[in-house]
Design an enzyme around this catalytic site. Structure first.
Site, PDB file in Angstrom:
ATOM      1  N   LYS A  70       0.799  -1.227   0.000  1.00 14.25           N
ATOM      2  CA  LYS A  70       0.000   0.000   0.000  1.00 14.25           C
ATOM      3  C   LYS A  70       0.837   1.285   0.000  1.00 14.25           C
ATOM      4  O   LYS A  70       0.393   2.340   0.453  1.00 14.25           O
ATOM      5  CB  LYS A  70      -1.000   0.043   1.183  1.00 14.25           C
ATOM      6  N   SER A  71       2.035   1.187  -0.551  1.00 14.00           N
ATOM      7  CA  SER A  71       2.932   2.340  -0.532  1.00 14.00           C
ATOM      8  C   SER A  71       3.113   2.982  -1.899  1.00 14.00           C
ATOM      9  O   SER A  71       3.913   3.911  -2.050  1.00 14.00           O
ATOM     10  CB  SER A  71       4.311   1.903  -0.013  1.00 14.00           C
ATOM     11  N   TRP A  75       1.555   1.878  -8.745  1.00 16.68           N
ATOM     12  CA  TRP A  75       1.895   3.144  -9.399  1.00 16.68           C
ATOM     13  C   TRP A  75       3.312   3.055  -9.992  1.00 16.68           C
ATOM     14  O   TRP A  75       3.534   3.354 -11.169  1.00 16.68           O
ATOM     15  CB  TRP A  75       1.812   4.246  -8.347  1.00 16.68           C
ATOM     16  N   HIS A 125       7.713  -7.366  -1.966  1.00 12.22           N
ATOM     17  CA  HIS A 125       7.542  -6.754  -0.636  1.00 12.22           C
ATOM     18  C   HIS A 125       8.552  -7.353   0.344  1.00 12.22           C
ATOM     19  O   HIS A 125       8.392  -7.219   1.550  1.00 12.22           O
ATOM     20  CB  HIS A 125       6.145  -7.047  -0.095  1.00 12.22           C
ATOM     21  N   ARG A 147       5.888   5.171   2.126  1.00 16.72           N
ATOM     22  CA  ARG A 147       4.751   6.098   2.251  1.00 16.72           C
ATOM     23  C   ARG A 147       4.451   6.285   3.728  1.00 16.72           C
ATOM     24  O   ARG A 147       4.720   5.367   4.545  1.00 16.72           O
ATOM     25  CB  ARG A 147       3.538   5.480   1.540  1.00 16.72           C
ATOM     26  N   SER A 155      -5.025   2.825   3.974  1.00 14.09           N
ATOM     27  CA  SER A 155      -5.189   2.200   2.656  1.00 14.09           C
ATOM     28  C   SER A 155      -5.348   0.683   2.816  1.00 14.09           C
ATOM     29  O   SER A 155      -6.209   0.054   2.194  1.00 14.09           O
ATOM     30  CB  SER A 155      -3.961   2.525   1.796  1.00 14.09           C
ATOM     31  N   TYR A 210       6.152   8.053  -1.686  1.00 17.16           N
ATOM     32  CA  TYR A 210       4.852   8.271  -2.345  1.00 17.16           C
ATOM     33  C   TYR A 210       4.552   9.761  -2.362  1.00 17.16           C
ATOM     34  O   TYR A 210       4.056  10.306  -3.338  1.00 17.16           O
ATOM     35  CB  TYR A 210       3.797   7.498  -1.544  1.00 17.16           C
ATOM     36  N   ARG A 274      -8.145   3.764  -4.768  1.00 20.39           N
ATOM     37  CA  ARG A 274      -9.220   4.245  -3.919  1.00 20.39           C
ATOM     38  C   ARG A 274      -9.256   5.777  -3.938  1.00 20.39           C
ATOM     39  O   ARG A 274     -10.115   6.373  -4.545  1.00 20.39           O
ATOM     40  CB  ARG A 274      -8.982   3.699  -2.499  1.00 20.39           C
TER      41      ARG A 274
HETATM   42  N1  PPS Z   1      -1.257   6.701 -10.023  1.00 22.69           N
HETATM   43  C1  PPS Z   1      -1.457   6.756  -8.706  1.00 22.69           C
HETATM   44  N2  PPS Z   1      -1.414   7.953  -8.074  1.00 22.69           N
HETATM   45  C2  PPS Z   1      -1.610   8.031  -6.735  1.00 22.69           C
HETATM   46  N3  PPS Z   1      -1.868   6.964  -5.935  1.00 22.69           N
HETATM   47  C3  PPS Z   1      -1.915   5.757  -6.528  1.00 22.69           C
HETATM   48  C4  PPS Z   1      -1.701   5.585  -7.914  1.00 22.69           C
HETATM   49  N4  PPS Z   1      -1.806   4.253  -8.182  1.00 22.69           N
HETATM   50  C5  PPS Z   1      -2.081   3.636  -7.017  1.00 22.69           C
HETATM   51  N5  PPS Z   1      -2.158   4.531  -6.027  1.00 22.69           N
HETATM   52  C6  PPS Z   1      -2.514   4.292  -4.615  1.00 22.69           C
HETATM   53  O1  PPS Z   1      -1.581   3.404  -4.003  1.00 22.69           O
HETATM   54  C7  PPS Z   1      -2.276   2.625  -3.003  1.00 22.69           C
HETATM   55  C8  PPS Z   1      -2.114   1.153  -3.330  1.00 22.69           C
HETATM   56  O2  PPS Z   1      -0.793   0.815  -2.996  1.00 22.69           O
HETATM   57  P1  PPS Z   1      -0.011  -0.398  -3.651  1.00 22.69           P
HETATM   58  O3  PPS Z   1      -0.116  -0.343  -5.114  1.00 22.69           O
HETATM   59  O4  PPS Z   1       1.347  -0.387  -3.044  1.00 22.69           O
HETATM   60  O5  PPS Z   1      -0.847  -1.656  -3.107  1.00 22.69           O
HETATM   61  S1  PPS Z   1      -0.329  -3.179  -3.138  1.00 22.69           S
HETATM   62  O6  PPS Z   1       0.624  -3.351  -2.050  1.00 22.69           O
HETATM   63  O7  PPS Z   1       0.249  -3.450  -4.444  1.00 22.69           O
HETATM   64  O8  PPS Z   1      -1.589  -3.978  -2.904  1.00 22.69           O
HETATM   65  C9  PPS Z   1      -3.725   3.064  -3.033  1.00 22.69           C
HETATM   66  O9  PPS Z   1      -3.818   4.115  -2.072  1.00 22.69           O
HETATM   67  P2  PPS Z   1      -5.170   4.592  -1.364  1.00 22.69           P
HETATM   68  O10 PPS Z   1      -5.986   5.246  -2.442  1.00 22.69           O
HETATM   69  O11 PPS Z   1      -4.759   5.573  -0.308  1.00 22.69           O
HETATM   70  O12 PPS Z   1      -5.822   3.374  -0.795  1.00 22.69           O
HETATM   71  C10 PPS Z   1      -3.844   3.572  -4.467  1.00 22.69           C
HETATM   72  O13 PPS Z   1      -4.927   4.438  -4.686  1.00 22.69           O
END
Ligand code: PPS
Length: 318
Positions: A70-71, A75, A125, A147, A155, A210, A274
């Protein structure tokens, strides 16, 4: 091929039998599998496979994205794919992001990904002490994205409601206690980040947050490109930044994981992408919960170089 998203989302497009065997080994109520003081998703990780990673042969051109869940993993996976693959940038290739940047600890088993042409891109991870020893000897490149752990917690909490394979949080308080004691996938956030930061001299590593990606994505992409020794034209850079924006990624079913089946992501309960904001923890955590979090995290956070918005009254960066 097994396709995984993070520790929690996994689906197979073919070779279903491999995962079925692993699934059969685990009682369904078990959400965590511990190996070498670290929690994995039991359906996919076996001790034998994890141990074999020690000798996974690293190429100097390999790129490993390492995160605590979730970091910003997805992305950055997307950014890496966009940087390296013109067909992704211009939309002429239809390749799944998770085939581009698969999970080292979960889904290269049984695939021929290891034999792909360089540069190979991986995500994981894993804690610093469980990655291939070649990486620990400064072969290959590591990008570590962290993050604000309060945002990670929130998250993760929401994610637990849509991810079928991880334990659904009963309520925020009890999930926070699990997070604070490290009884979640990827174990304790502090151990993960401290471990990687404390051993940075053993790796060829770039640290990103992040928050800095949110603040200035173009500069962050440039930073990544400089680290990778990859030169993009202005137009290419523009396309990477544009396609990695939250809105574009959210609308793309591949990067929002909408194509995953309902036994992986429960439909109608929320999106993988999200909110994608900095400081959302303030909308969920009470002052008392924030103070409880601080009582476990604050002191150890001071040894880290990353500066996150910590106090409930602190203004968020614009
Ligand atoms: N492009 C972009 N811009 C900004 N934020 C983004 C982007 N892509 C993924 N996210 C946010 O990253 C959170 C998911 O984290 P991870 O991708 O590390 O999750 S995982 O560990 O792979 O399951 C999750 O955060 P939260 O929205 O706070 O839940 C995603 O919304």
């Amino acid at each position: 091929m097994i396709i995984c998203q993070g520790p929690a989302l996994c689906v197979q497009t073919d070779r279903r039998e491999a995962s079925a065997q692993v699934l059969a080994m685990q009682p369904p109520e078990e959400y965590l599998f511990s190996h070498k003081r670290f929690y994995f998703q039991p359906q996919l990780a076996t001790a034998e496979y994890l141990d074999s990673l020690e000798d996974f042969e690293i190429r100097d051109s390999d790129v490993f994205l390492v995160t605590y869940p979730k970091s910003g993993t997805t992305w950055t996976q997307n950014i890496l794919s966009l940087i390296y693959h013109e067909g992704h940038r211009d939309g002429t290739e239809d390749i799944d992001l998770l085939d581009r940047v698969p999970w080292l600890e979960y889904n290269i088993r049984g695939t021929d990904y290891i034999n792909r042409p360089s540069p190979r891109l991986f995500a994981c991870h894993l804690p610093y002490y469980m990655v291939p020893k070649g990486l620990r000897n400064k072969r290959g490149k590591v990008i570590y994205v962290s993050r604000n752990p309060k945002d990670v917690l929130v998250s993760y909490y929401h994610f637990s409601k849509i991810a079928v394979k991880i334990e659904t949080a009963e309520d925020f308080d009890s999930f926070m206690e699990k997070f604070l004691s490290g009884k979640v996938l990827a174990s304790l956030w502090l151990d993960h980040v401290e471990g990687w930061y404390g051993h940075k001299d053993n790796f060829n590593i770039l640290f990103l947050t992040y928050e800095e990606m949110k603040k200035d994505l173009r500069s962050s992409v440039l930073k990544i490109c400089n680290f990778l020794g990859k030169k993009l034209t202005e137009k290419e850079l523009h396309d990477v930044v544009d396609k990695a924006s939250f809105d574009k990624q959210r609308r793309d079913p591949r990067t929002n994981y909408e194509h995953l089946p309902p036994d992986i992501i429960e439909k109608g309960k929320g999106h993988f992408l999200r909110k994608g904001t900095v400081g959302d923890w303030k909308n969920t955590m009470t002052v008392a919960q924030s103070e409880r979090f601080d009582s476990v995290f604050k002191e150890r956070m001071q040894n880290l170089p990353f500066r996150f918005c910590w106090d409930i009254n602190e203004e968020l960066p614009s």
